[in-house]
Design an enzyme around this catalytic site. Structure first.
Site, PDB file in Angstrom:
ATOM      1  N   HIS A 127     -52.529  70.896  44.160  1.00 11.66           N
ATOM      2  CA  HIS A 127     -53.119  72.053  43.475  1.00 11.66           C
ATOM      3  C   HIS A 127     -52.983  71.979  41.969  1.00 11.66           C
ATOM      4  O   HIS A 127     -53.849  72.409  41.231  1.00 11.66           O
ATOM      5  CB  HIS A 127     -52.481  73.348  43.982  1.00 11.66           C
ATOM      6  CG  HIS A 127     -53.019  73.775  45.297  1.00 11.66           C
ATOM      7  ND1 HIS A 127     -52.502  73.309  46.481  1.00 11.66           N
ATOM      8  CD2 HIS A 127     -54.039  74.593  45.625  1.00 11.66           C
ATOM      9  CE1 HIS A 127     -53.184  73.838  47.480  1.00 11.66           C
ATOM     10  NE2 HIS A 127     -54.119  74.618  47.000  1.00 11.66           N
ATOM     11  N   GLY A 128     -51.869  71.468  41.499  1.00 11.51           N
ATOM     12  CA  GLY A 128     -51.704  71.436  40.053  1.00 11.51           C
ATOM     13  C   GLY A 128     -50.477  70.670  39.650  1.00 11.51           C
ATOM     14  O   GLY A 128     -49.543  70.492  40.432  1.00 11.51           O
TER      15      GLY A 128
END
Lengths: 321, 468
Positions: free
Chosen positions: B319-320
């Site tokens: 996701h990040g």
């Protein structure tokens, strides 16, 4: 064929619903006499055909300028959070398409918008969606925001986008609860016991941000809008006066000369109260937070504004003679 | 190009019209050109990354297809794996690792500060699934470069999924039988309208409130922060599932079937169930290609827990590139491991409805706790927000901010949940036209359109998942 039939039925139903909802909202809007989603404008147009002074600006102007102190025929048409482009659009609508005469416009400005520190300030014109099909200047500005913006206005209800709840709420207040509109547009901020705590807290929180210097140059969008307004006022023979109002413990003291020069070249009187040299305004008891005076502070400020305004108008009169 | 813009609506109308008027044999050309145009509308330079990824995987796929032995296929699989993950690392994780190294070792390695290409995690995982499936002999390679390129870049799901499997999507590009079908148009249009409704009416309105609270979290305590977190849970669901709905709906109108990505996740009675209903295309990807590859639950309990934690941790990193996402993944891993250990997932299905309802509420809160890590940009901010939530002083002092926005978000969110509870929970959106009937469905769609016109945030803000 079945698909075309279905899509046609869907589109026709949508357009009919769109017109129906628009009709209902138009009715509610026309009957609204309070609040910022049309109520203030409706009240002004219903009760005045002549104003000696129209004061206009953001929430600071709404809370700082008491119309009765300025003159009997003064109205405060300020809208919270709005920037210059919104006020110019609204004035354009009043002067060009509504039946009202105004002698002086008292325009409240913020240093942040003058120097372009306020991001996306131009987008505030979208809050005048209601006038999209009524005012070419507003239409041009809104259409300039994005390439296909005009398509959205194919639907009549789009002009109510983001405003429905306020319109309904203000209609209920005006028609069902008979709530009185604010006197001549002034929104009073009575002092309370928590004010000093809020001011101290707010001052601490904002001290970092407020320490930053504003931009070097006046924002081009600001110049465009103010010059358009100036031309409009000249055309309609209205005196335009710009002013800023005080903040609690101002930090930014530069750039005054730049603003003074600009307005001088434009031949627009400019009253700069941002860092007013008056100890009274440094008293924590006059403030709601670091940007908004309470009603005691507003009374003091309005008196000073009246004094300077009268002086300015007298000078103008002498110049004419 | 973002879905919630007039540009996209016009683009889609033009492409759909051209699609059905063009010869079926050449439709892939139109779709490929449209997909590249769609991506280049944002930043044209990054199309070269997609083309690079496409060529590498096409080449590796072709090479692997001729080899019978896994051992022979391995080098090409590794080329595909390392080039795809290398690109992802370069653009997404390099600065994160540089920064972490600098903090840990006190070095001053300069940051690369590269712009993150939109949707890179999505199309990288999609192309990887192709290479993995060929390597595992689960799929055949696609000999047609153009159609393979279309599989990598198919515009409805290019930047935020659903992450499609080669075995599901590629065969659909082989058939030339896509006709304008009544059922596809009606149900596709319904799903598109629902997607727009979720995004511009609910997610974007909630975003105004959540951004203002999370942006200056120091000013708020207790219920205000908690309420903002509840709302963020709804925002991210509507934002992401809204995107998926538009993607699936648009594809269906064109005659392509994309996999379902969300199934009312907040009605889950366990975290395990939540992950079967939330971002299904990613969670099944992680399950099939990572969790099972690591050994799944075949090597004893301890290894199962380790595999669960590792899978979710990497899911978090997907996701990040920040420690907050690592913690977010870890927390979900812990939840899943605990549920596995206690057999909670099976236990809860045997309980009364009241207990199941209670569990639903509890799971929602556990998930909300992870969303704080997801939403707050830094660890310090997360701690500040959690401290604020658990501050008892002025706990019930709910800050409403803008009353108009607050009233709008309450009305629209409640309407949406009623729609979910009474209609979408019982009827698959694909079959709404048959179950509800034309008139009721038209009424529902017209109502949603009016909500979009009246309450939708019209500034075309990006979808949250575009950054991943």
């Amino acid at each position: 064929m079945r698909i075309i039939k279905y899509l046609t039925v869907f589109l026709i139903s949508l357009l009919l619903a769109d017109q129906g909802v628009n009709l209902v909202l138009e009715r509610l809007y026309a009957q609204t006499m309070t609040g910022q989603s049309g109520g203030k404008v409706n009240y002004l147009l219903k009760n005045f055909d002549h104003l000696s002074t129209l004061s206009i600006g953001n929430s600071r102007c709404a809370h700082h300028v008491i119309p009765e102190v300025i003159s009997d025929q003064t109205y405060n048409l300020s809208h919270n959070g709005m920037t210059l482009i919104y006020h110019v659009g609204l004035i354009d609508q009043l002067l060009r398409y509504e039946n009202i005469q105004i002698d002086t416009i008292l325009l409240h400005l913020e240093r942040e918008e003058i120097f372009g520190e306020k991001k996306n300030a131009e987008k505030d014109i979208q809050h005048l969606k209601y006038f999209y099909n009524k005012n070419p200047w507003i239409q041009k500005k809104i259409s300039g925001l994005s390439r296909f913006e005009f398509i959205k206005y194919f639907f009549s209800t789009y002009k109510w986008n983001g405003k429905v709840m306020s319109v309904v709420n203000n209609w209920i207040k005006s028609q069902l609860l008979n709530a009185p509109p604010p006197p001549k547009g002034y929104v009073s901020n009575p002092p309370s016991g928590r004010d000093s705590i809020n001011v101290s807290w707010d001052y601490q929180r904002l001290s970092k941000i407020r320490g930053a210097e504003p931009g070097e140059h006046l924002a081009p969008e600001f110049k465009d809008n103010i010059e358009y307004l100036n031309a409009l006022c000249k055309e309609k023979k209205i005196t335009l006066i710009c002013f800023t109002s005080p903040v609690y413990q101002p930090v930014l003291k530069n750039r005054n000369a730049k603003m003074d020069n600009y307005f001088k070249n434009l031949s627009v009187p400019f009253l700069n109260f941002y860092d007013i040299n008056d100890d009274d305004f440094q008293s924590i008891w006059l403030w709601k937070d670091t940007y908004h005076l309470n009603s005691d502070g507003a009374l003091l400020f309005s008196k000073i504004l009246r004094r300077d305004l009268n002086q300015l108008l007298a000078e103008k009169l002498n110049e004419k003679k | 190009m973002i879905f919630n813009s007039i540009d996209f609506i016009l683009f889609f109308l033009v492409i759909t019209t051209l699609f059905f008027f063009s010869k079926p044999k050449y439709r892939w050309t139109l779709l490929l050109a449209a997909s590249y145009f769609f991506y280049m509308y944002w930043k044209w330079e990054f199309i070269f990354l997609i083309i690079f990824s496409t060529l590498i995987d096409y080449y590796c796929g072709m090479q692997m297809s001729g080899k019978d032995q896994k051992r022979e296929r391995l080098p090409y699989f590794l080329i595909s794996l390392f080039s795809n993950l290398g690109l992802l690392f370069l653009f997404k994780y390099l600065d994160f690792f540089t920064q972490s190294t600098n903090v840990l070792l006190g070095t001053a390695i300069p940051m690369a500060n590269l712009i993150l290409p939109m949707g890179i995690s999505f199309y990288t995982f999609q192309t990887l699934s192709y290479s993995i499936e060929i390597y595992q002999s689960k799929s055949k390679c696609e000999p047609h470069l153009g159609k393979f390129a279309l599989y990598v870049s198919f515009f409805p799901q290019l930047v935020a999924g659903p992450i499609e499997r080669a075995s599901h999507l590629l065969p659909q590009f082989q058939t030339n039988e896509n006709r304008l079908r009544y059922h596809n148009v009606v149900s596709g249009l319904t799903q598109v309208v629902l997607g727009f409704f979720k995004k511009v009416v609910i997610a974007d309105t909630i975003a105004i409130y959540v951004n203002s609270i999370y942006g200056t979290y120091e000013l708020y305590t207790g219920f205000t922060l908690l309420f903002a977190t509840y709302l963020f849970a709804i925002q991210i669901y509507c934002d992401f599932s809204g995107y998926s709905d538009i993607a699936i709906g648009c594809s269906r109108i064109l005659g392509y079937d994309l996999m379902e990505n969300f199934k009312q996740p907040y009605f889950s009675k366990s975290v395990t169930e939540f992950w079967r209903r939330w971002h299904i295309s990613l969670s099944t990807w992680l399950r099939d290609y990572l969790y099972i590859s690591l050994g799944g639950n075949r090597k004893g309990k301890l290894f199962t827990y380790r595999n669960l934690m590792l899978t979710m941790l990497l899911g978090g990193l997907w996701h990040g590139s920040s420690w907050n996402f690592v913690i977010w993944g870890l927390l979900n891993g812990i939840y899943l491991a605990v549920e596995k250990r206690t057999n909670f997932n099976r236990w809860i299905t045997e309980q009364s409805r009241a207990i199941q309802l209670l569990s639903m509420v509890m799971i929602f809160h556990l998930i909300c706790l992870t969303w704080v890590f997801f939403r707050a940009e830094t660890f310090a901010k997360t701690i500040g927000i959690l401290e604020g939530i658990f501050t008892t002083e002025y706990f019930f002092n709910l800050q409403i901010k803008d009353t108009g926005v607050f009233a709008t978000l309450l009305i629209t969110t409640v309407s949406f949940f009623l729609l979910e509870i009474f209609i979408l929970r019982n009827i698959n959106i694909k079959n709404l036209d048959q179950q509800l009937g034309t008139w009721k469905l038209t009424g529902l769609k017209v109502t949603m359109c009016l909500f979009i016109l009246l309450f939708g945030v019209s500034e075309g803000s990006q979808f949250i998942y575009f950054q991943f």
